[in-house]
Design a protein around this motif. Sequence first.
Motif, short mmCIF file in Angstrom:
data_model
loop_
_atom_site.label_atom_id
_atom_site.label_comp_id
_atom_site.label_asym_id
_atom_site.label_seq_id
_atom_site.Cartn_x
_atom_site.Cartn_y
_atom_site.Cartn_z
N SER A 120 0.83 -1.20 0.00
CA SER A 120 0.00 0.00 0.00
C SER A 120 0.86 1.25 0.00
N TYR A 121 0.24 2.37 -0.42
CA TYR A 121 0.89 3.67 -0.47
C TYR A 121 2.18 3.64 -1.30
N GLY A 122 2.12 2.86 -2.39
CA GLY A 122 3.22 2.86 -3.35
C GLY A 122 4.48 2.15 -2.90
N LEU A 123 4.39 1.27 -1.92
CA LEU A 123 5.57 0.56 -1.45
C LEU A 123 6.13 -0.34 -2.55
N GLN A 124 7.40 -0.18 -2.85
CA GLN A 124 8.13 -1.05 -3.77
C GLN A 124 9.53 -1.24 -3.21
N SER A 125 9.94 -2.49 -3.08
CA SER A 125 11.29 -2.73 -2.57
C SER A 125 11.89 -3.95 -3.23
N ALA A 126 13.21 -3.95 -3.31
CA ALA A 126 13.97 -5.08 -3.84
C ALA A 126 15.26 -5.19 -3.05
N GLN A 127 15.58 -6.40 -2.62
CA GLN A 127 16.79 -6.65 -1.85
C GLN A 127 17.43 -7.93 -2.35
N ALA A 128 18.74 -7.99 -2.28
CA ALA A 128 19.43 -9.19 -2.75
C ALA A 128 20.77 -9.31 -2.02
N TYR A 129 21.21 -10.54 -1.87
CA TYR A 129 22.57 -10.76 -1.38
C TYR A 129 23.19 -11.93 -2.12
N LEU A 130 24.51 -11.92 -2.18
CA LEU A 130 25.26 -12.96 -2.86
C LEU A 130 26.41 -13.40 -1.98
N ASP A 131 26.48 -14.72 -1.73
CA ASP A 131 27.58 -15.33 -0.99
C ASP A 131 28.57 -15.94 -1.96
N THR A 132 29.85 -15.74 -1.74
CA THR A 132 30.87 -16.39 -2.56
C THR A 132 31.29 -17.71 -1.91
N PRO A 133 31.77 -18.66 -2.70
CA PRO A 133 32.39 -19.83 -2.08
C PRO A 133 33.71 -19.43 -1.43
N THR A 134 34.21 -20.26 -0.55
CA THR A 134 35.50 -20.01 0.08
C THR A 134 36.59 -19.93 -0.99
N PHE A 135 37.45 -18.92 -0.88
CA PHE A 135 38.55 -18.79 -1.83
C PHE A 135 39.84 -18.58 -1.05
N GLY A 136 40.93 -18.99 -1.64
CA GLY A 136 42.22 -18.88 -0.97
C GLY A 136 42.27 -19.66 0.32
N ASP A 137 41.49 -20.73 0.42
CA ASP A 137 41.43 -21.63 1.57
C ASP A 137 40.73 -21.03 2.80
N SER A 138 40.86 -19.72 3.02
CA SER A 138 40.40 -19.15 4.30
C SER A 138 39.49 -17.94 4.14
N TRP A 139 39.23 -17.51 2.90
CA TRP A 139 38.50 -16.27 2.70
C TRP A 139 37.10 -16.54 2.15
N SER A 140 36.15 -15.72 2.52
CA SER A 140 34.80 -15.75 1.95
C SER A 140 34.25 -14.33 1.97
N ALA A 141 33.25 -14.08 1.14
CA ALA A 141 32.72 -12.72 1.01
C ALA A 141 31.22 -12.75 0.78
N LYS A 142 30.61 -11.60 1.00
CA LYS A 142 29.18 -11.47 0.83
C LYS A 142 28.85 -10.02 0.48
N VAL A 143 27.90 -9.83 -0.43
CA VAL A 143 27.45 -8.50 -0.81
C VAL A 143 25.93 -8.45 -0.69
N SER A 144 25.41 -7.41 -0.04
CA SER A 144 23.96 -7.21 0.10
C SER A 144 23.61 -5.83 -0.42
N VAL A 145 22.53 -5.74 -1.21
CA VAL A 145 22.06 -4.46 -1.72
C VAL A 145 20.55 -4.39 -1.55
N GLY A 146 20.03 -3.18 -1.49
CA GLY A 146 18.59 -3.04 -1.33
C GLY A 146 18.12 -1.66 -1.77
N THR A 147 16.85 -1.60 -2.16
CA THR A 147 16.22 -0.32 -2.48
C THR A 147 14.77 -0.37 -2.04
N ARG A 148 14.24 0.75 -1.56
CA ARG A 148 12.85 0.82 -1.12
C ARG A 148 12.28 2.20 -1.45
#
Length: 724
Positions: A182-210
């Motif tokens: 209601s009242y024009g609500l529009q939202s989109a959110q996403a995140y991406l997990d990477t597999p482990t790299f370099g034996d000990s590292w991992s990463a994640k990115v999250s973005v969103g808009t509302r």
Amino acid sequence: MKYAALSANRNATRLTAIAAALAAVPTLGLAQSMPALEEVVVVAQKREQSLQEVPVAVTAFSSEALDNNAVLNLNDLNAMSPNVILQPAGAFPNSSAFAIRGITTLDVESTAEPTVGVVMDGVNIARNVGALLDLFDVQQVEVLRGPQGTLYGGNNIGGLINVTSKRPSGELGGAVKVAAGSYGLQSAQAYLDTPTFGDSWSAKVSVGTRRYDGVWENPVSGADDLAKEDVKTFRGTLQYEGDGLLDAVLIVDHVSEDNGGGPMANVSLPGMTFAPGGYFVSPDQVSSDPHKVPTDVDLFSKLDTTGAALEANLHLDSGTVTSVTGWRATDNDTLSDFDGSAAQLFTTYRDTSHEQLSQEIRFASELDGDLNYVAGVYYFWQEFQKDEVDDIYPFFVHDVIDQQQESTTAAVFAQADYLLTDRQTLTLGGRYSQVKKDYQFESTSVAYAEASDTWNNFSGKLGWNFQYSDELMYYASWTQGFRSGGYTGRPNLPELVSIPTDDETVDSYELGLKSDWFNKRLRLNMAAFYNDYTDLQVATQIYLESINRFTSVQGNVGGADIYGLEAELEAWATDNLRVMAAVGLMESEYKDFYLDLTADGVSNPTDQSHFDLPNAPETTASLTVEYRLPVSFGTFTLNGRWNYTSEMLTTTLKDEDIFYRDTQSRADASVAFEDYAGRYRLALWGKNLTDEVDINNSFAVGSLVALQVAQPGTTYGVDFTYNF
């Protein structure tokens, strides 16, 4: 009833009756086939512990609970914890006006320190502006009730909100969530997990808009998006997990908000300068509909904040050394209409920037003996700059304000637990803090002035807990906290700039129990508390010899007694039906509260203890019922929530009806479906289904005008989540 001093007998009877009723719940028979409640792990004491083993009043909300209750930000958790109010500041919608156990601050000026702290990924958010966090991709929210002066430091005298974002999983995957409402609500959110790299590292990115139009209309322009929201968020996480000796995580986040300003309705009392029907405001220039707010300007409130947190842990045989480094910068531009009418009377433009840097190094022992402890050092630096323009057109006032402050805090702290017997533990802690502030102020009406001062504080803690059994613990504690002293945020004379306030302090006494029953199918946690709150920072009149007259200034006056009872219950009533309930009862009153509120230039302080404390309702309660219906292709989850808050004052030192929010009873509900593989989730939700249209905040600008900001009515929406 605006204020009633209940007799001790009546109050004790009231609290005892509810305590007895809740305590009797475990005697109800529960089927042995029901699922057990999951163990909840919290970091309230800066180490991972089971919620049921922490002798502190804590409510924890998991990511699943946030989803089931359609929680978008901290405001959506309002009243879900006993004696907790989480809401935005009226004139500044991206600022917080939080209260825990009757202790609050309603001032958004950066000279005013918070009373309820907000910590994000281990880093304190030092200002109320920007503290109303969005909660996408969050692992857990912990609400700590009572002062947290030992482990978290100053400006947490009411309590603390501790938010932890989700960490990288080390496996390739992610999720996309879209919503409309209601009242024009529009939202989109996403995140991406990477597999482990370099034996000990991992990463994640999250973005969103509302995007959200809001529920307010401007009858002057015809626009129906007076309190619109346009929010964009980003969070990037890089995690290192070594061979067990060292781990670290770096989190960078950014939030950009381009919102409408706070729509404030003119509810001025007769005799006020801008009262409807008076000389300056005709009745047709205001509106009695709280969601139709006439304004002659294009309101806006823009916020940009960027932060980084780096936590590193070195694991030794004797314990863990932890370093937490935090940085955050915030810019906030706001244009407000402070007459709440179609007339051109009173506008304010504020451009505020804030930057902070913090460093904590602590050691948490993991010893096999009777003693374990957390000890560390802490450093914090912050600086703010505010440029403000106030225009009061009928009186040809054009006041340009330049205000800035730099402050540093250095602290050393320790808290130790000593095992007296195999069931009894003694806790002893303390924190010494030194705060230094350099303050400058100049305006069109006030000549340049500056001041510098230092405040020193020691806050202690003494506690005892008794583990009666694996499922039942009793505890008692005495805890101190402080809110740092400072300077008047709105001085009207240069002499007032150099007059500091002392620290506000609180001594909190608490008795509690934590219990699991029927093989952990029912959980009941209770606490009783008394806060001795002293040296309140409020506006009062003092005599200035240099100008030979009395004037208003921020000072320390009197105190308050606040006491109450809290209970939280969670249970599986059947295999598929889970019930969660919370109730908070509280009484509060000022003491030795002598103030001069006449502003007549003559010192005549009188007892003002009859006023109610703001944001301190006598009763808060919530009931959540969740039913899970398994079918052949997935699970339906039906969630219903009811929140109750009794009448409360929404500003300070007022007793007129317009400043009170009536008793509020509101219902939220959602129905969701998730497939068994957990790949997708579809949810329909509605908030404030009872369409309670009450005020969030109210305030008066001297004798000029009184204003209210209303809450939204019923809202609804649908969201879809796809996991991959």
